[in-house]
Design a protein around this motif. Structure first.
Motif, mmCIF file in Angstrom:
data_model
loop_
_atom_site.group_PDB
_atom_site.id
_atom_site.type_symbol
_atom_site.label_atom_id
_atom_site.label_comp_id
_atom_site.label_asym_id
_atom_site.label_seq_id
_atom_site.Cartn_x
_atom_site.Cartn_y
_atom_site.Cartn_z
ATOM 1 N N UNK A 51 70.008 80.261 57.383
ATOM 2 C CA UNK A 51 70.748 79.236 56.644
ATOM 3 C C UNK A 51 69.978 78.695 55.446
ATOM 4 N N UNK A 52 68.778 79.161 55.209
ATOM 5 C CA UNK A 52 67.998 78.651 54.086
ATOM 6 C C UNK A 52 66.993 79.688 53.617
ATOM 7 N N UNK A 53 66.459 79.464 52.431
ATOM 8 C CA UNK A 53 65.488 80.391 51.873
ATOM 9 C C UNK A 53 66.120 81.397 50.934
ATOM 10 N N UNK A 54 65.404 82.483 50.674
ATOM 11 C CA UNK A 54 65.860 83.530 49.753
ATOM 12 C C UNK A 54 67.104 84.213 50.306
ATOM 13 N N UNK A 55 68.103 84.378 49.448
ATOM 14 C CA UNK A 55 69.388 84.910 49.903
ATOM 15 C C UNK A 55 69.395 86.432 50.012
ATOM 16 N N UNK A 56 68.865 87.135 49.021
ATOM 17 C CA UNK A 56 68.926 88.598 49.027
ATOM 18 C C UNK A 56 68.264 89.218 50.258
ATOM 19 N N UNK A 57 67.055 88.783 50.660
ATOM 20 C CA UNK A 57 66.463 89.349 51.880
ATOM 21 C C UNK A 57 67.301 89.086 53.122
ATOM 22 N N UNK A 58 67.946 87.922 53.198
ATOM 23 C CA UNK A 58 68.769 87.599 54.362
ATOM 24 C C UNK A 58 70.008 88.484 54.422
ATOM 25 N N UNK A 59 70.653 88.715 53.278
ATOM 26 C CA UNK A 59 71.818 89.600 53.255
ATOM 27 C C UNK A 59 71.394 91.021 53.597
ATOM 28 N N UNK A 60 70.265 91.444 53.062
ATOM 29 C CA UNK A 60 69.719 92.763 53.393
ATOM 30 C C UNK A 60 69.522 92.889 54.902
ATOM 31 N N UNK A 61 68.970 91.851 55.508
ATOM 32 C CA UNK A 61 68.686 91.888 56.942
ATOM 33 C C UNK A 61 69.961 91.983 57.765
ATOM 34 N N UNK A 62 70.954 91.127 57.479
ATOM 35 C CA UNK A 62 72.171 91.137 58.288
ATOM 36 C C UNK A 62 72.957 92.430 58.111
ATOM 37 N N UNK A 63 72.714 93.150 56.997
ATOM 38 C CA UNK A 63 73.428 94.403 56.732
ATOM 39 C C UNK A 63 72.624 95.651 57.101
ATOM 40 N N UNK A 64 71.414 95.467 57.628
ATOM 41 C CA UNK A 64 70.533 96.613 57.882
ATOM 42 C C UNK A 64 71.000 97.376 59.123
ATOM 43 N N UNK A 65 72.011 98.202 58.941
ATOM 44 C CA UNK A 65 72.645 98.942 60.036
ATOM 45 C C UNK A 65 71.630 99.859 60.716
ATOM 46 N N UNK A 66 71.485 99.778 62.047
ATOM 47 C CA UNK A 66 70.474 100.558 62.766
ATOM 48 C C UNK A 66 70.588 102.059 62.515
ATOM 49 N N UNK A 67 69.457 102.673 62.247
ATOM 50 C CA UNK A 67 69.425 104.106 61.988
ATOM 51 C C UNK A 67 69.669 104.453 60.536
ATOM 52 N N UNK A 68 70.473 103.638 59.858
ATOM 53 C CA UNK A 68 70.716 103.857 58.436
ATOM 54 C C UNK A 68 69.645 103.142 57.618
ATOM 55 N N UNK A 69 69.439 101.855 57.909
ATOM 56 C CA UNK A 69 68.396 101.078 57.239
ATOM 57 C C UNK A 69 67.268 100.764 58.212
ATOM 58 N N UNK A 70 66.095 100.567 57.687
ATOM 59 C CA UNK A 70 64.968 100.104 58.487
ATOM 60 C C UNK A 70 65.061 98.589 58.675
ATOM 61 N N UNK A 71 64.452 98.068 59.721
ATOM 62 C CA UNK A 71 64.447 96.613 59.898
ATOM 63 C C UNK A 71 63.782 95.927 58.704
ATOM 64 N N UNK A 72 64.205 94.706 58.441
ATOM 65 C CA UNK A 72 63.727 93.947 57.289
ATOM 66 C C UNK A 72 62.739 92.879 57.746
ATOM 67 N N UNK A 73 61.487 92.926 57.292
ATOM 68 C CA UNK A 73 60.541 91.850 57.638
ATOM 69 C C UNK A 73 60.958 90.565 56.934
ATOM 70 N N UNK A 74 61.108 89.487 57.706
ATOM 71 C CA UNK A 74 61.530 88.218 57.121
ATOM 72 C C UNK A 74 61.079 87.069 58.015
ATOM 73 N N UNK A 75 60.358 86.136 57.428
ATOM 74 C CA UNK A 75 59.914 84.919 58.126
ATOM 75 C C UNK A 75 59.227 85.224 59.460
#
Length: 304
Positions: free
Chosen positions: A154-178
């Motif tokens: 709910x707070x902080x940088x928006x692009x990394x958060x959107x990247x994380x919620x969209x990181x479909x398993x197997x297609x994208x790698x997990x996103x390091x965040x906070x």
């Protein structure tokens, strides 16, 4: 300007559009692979009818649309952005480097795509940089694979958060965040209705949940029987989880309206179906708003 008159449903009961008039409505957009086309059409249909969400929540494809909408991008502009996508816009396969990273104990083996192109797309097109700058409150959900739990963003940088919620398993790698390692939010929360009601500072009067049901295999068998069976089990868990959320919110007195849309299946190789999915999502919103509100108000079984 003359006052807009909303006709009742054919049986004389209030329609969903009438039930939402003048109320603080939260819009929850579900996970659904490349379902952001359909969600964009659905949102366009709501706004065209005068329904303006007071808050947005979403996971995966629903998280992406929620983020752009909360940040102030109009549905027409978002539709243009999505329809301009080509596979090469986000497709950055990096197998060799990924396997090398995995050999060193990293996460490179957990996804086909490096994700750099997708992050660059988000950074260059999102209207604002941080959650706090959004025109409307926003909540995104991701799965923290390192801590085996869900994370409400709910707070902080928006692009990394959107990247994380969209990181479909197997297609994208997990996103390091906070300090976490985040994957697609749809793994843990198909449609974060409860999370939105819990994290929003101001109370909402109603929620509209736009659900894109999981497409199941016609038969569980053959060489991929294990994978298909596991996917069916995950879908069942997510269905039960959503049913519990809706039942709890209803018991607490919040009006929750569930709209389920069957849309064309867009994928990285079927981006040409995007316009059809947008149109179908918009038509789904128009139909739902004209239905009796009581028919959509639910605490019962939901699709996965």
């Amino acid at each position: 300007m003359p006052r807009r008159v909303h006709p009742p449903s054919p049986d004389g009961t209030p329609t969903l559009l009438q039930a939402l008039a003048g109320r603080r409505v939260g819009l929850v957009l579900s996970a659904g692979f490349f379902g952001f086309f359909g969600h964009t059409g659905f949102l366009a249909g709501l706004l065209a009818a005068g329904v303006r969400p007071a808050a947005y929540a979403g996971t995966s494809a629903g998280g992406l649309v929620s983020a752009y909408a909360a940040a102030g991008m109009a549905p027409g502009a978002l539709e243009g952005l999505l329809l301009s996508l080509r596979r090469e816009t986000f497709w950055d396969v990096d197998v060799v480097a990924g396997l090398a990273d995995a050999a060193r104990g990293g996460t490179g083996g957990m996804g086909l795509l490096a994700g750099r192109r997708f992050r660059a797309l988000l950074s260059s097109t999102l209207p604002v940089r941080r959650f706090e700058e959004c025109a409307t409150p926003l909540l995104l959900v991701a799965a923290d694979v390192g801590r085996a739990g869900s994370v409400a963003l709910t707070r902080g940088e928006l692009a990394p958060a959107v990247h994380a919620t969209c990181a479909y398993p197997g297609l994208f790698r997990p996103v390091p965040l906070d300090g976490g390692l985040l994957w697609d939010g749809g793994l843990v929360d198909k449609a974060p209705a409860l999370a939105l009601s819990r994290h929003l500072p101001r109370a909402l009067d109603a929620l509209v949940v736009h659900l894109l049901p999981t497409r199941g295999a016609t038969a569980v068998g053959g060489p991929l029987a294990y994978v298909r069976g596991l996917a069916a089990g995950v879908a069942a868990l997510r269905r039960s989880h959503l049913e519990l959320q809706l039942a709890l919110l209803s018991a607490e007195g919040l009006d929750v309206y569930l709209v389920v849309s069957e849309l064309p299946a867009v994928s990285p190789r079927r981006l040409h179906l995007g316009p059809q999915a947008v149109a179908a999502g918009r038509a789904s919103a128009v139909r739902a708003l004209a239905q009796p509100a009581a028919a959509l108000r639910t605490a019962g079984p939901a699709s996965s």
